[in-house]
Enzyme design. Structure first.
Site: not given
Length: 164
Positions: A74, A59
């Site tokens: 992110h 992620h």
């Protein structure tokens, strides 16, 4: 160094950092930047700059530029809870990447089905907030096209590279 330009890691709508649906990011606690609300579907996430991968999680990817600046990509909010589901990481820690190079394949439907926001911050670590500005022609940005500008980079500051 002066004049670092970061390209958008994905295509989507530009989101000011204060509107990111996570208090840590929206308050600028990780660092300055902006976010993108990506178009849903299968996305190819690209490196926003040249540099070395120093953290690689499904992620989130942290790249250290040649000037020593940490850049965090992110993907989504709270997507760490997916334990990698929906993400295929294409890079490894220690690998050198170039701006626009694919770094992650992201099936956003997994995050959507789990109820997580897709809003994806791009953070510049170790610089003053006023040094970072959006240069994309908002409200949309195309992946691989100029997105953020860092006016000045003080490579004597060591960026905090933890916490992905």
């Amino acid at each position: 160094m002066t004049g670092l330009v970061l390209v958008a890691p994905v295509s989507g709508d530009v989101v000011p950092m204060v509107n990111v649906p996570d208090p840590v990011f929206s308050a600028g606690l990780v660092g300055p930047g902006a976010a993108i609300e990506p178009f849903q579907g299968g996305l190819t996430v690209v490196a926003p700059c040249d540099g070395t991968i120093v953290k690689s999680k499904p992620h989130g990817i942290v790249i250290r530029t040649d000037a020593g600046v940490g850049v965090l990509v992110h993907l989504g909010i709270d997507t760490i809870r997916l334990d990698g589901a929906g993400f295929t990481t294409l890079v490894r820690e220690g690998q050198y990447v170039t701006a626009g190079q694919p770094i992650v394949l992201w099936n956003t439907s997994v995050a959507v089905e789990a109820g997580y926001a897709l809003c994806s911050p791009l953070i510049v670590m170790g610089v003053k907030p006023e040094a970072v500005s959006v240069i994309a022609q908002a409200p949309k940005v195309e992946g691989g096209k100029p997105f953020l500008s860092v006016a000045t980079v003080d490579s004597s500051q060591e960026p905090a590279l933890g916490g992905v």
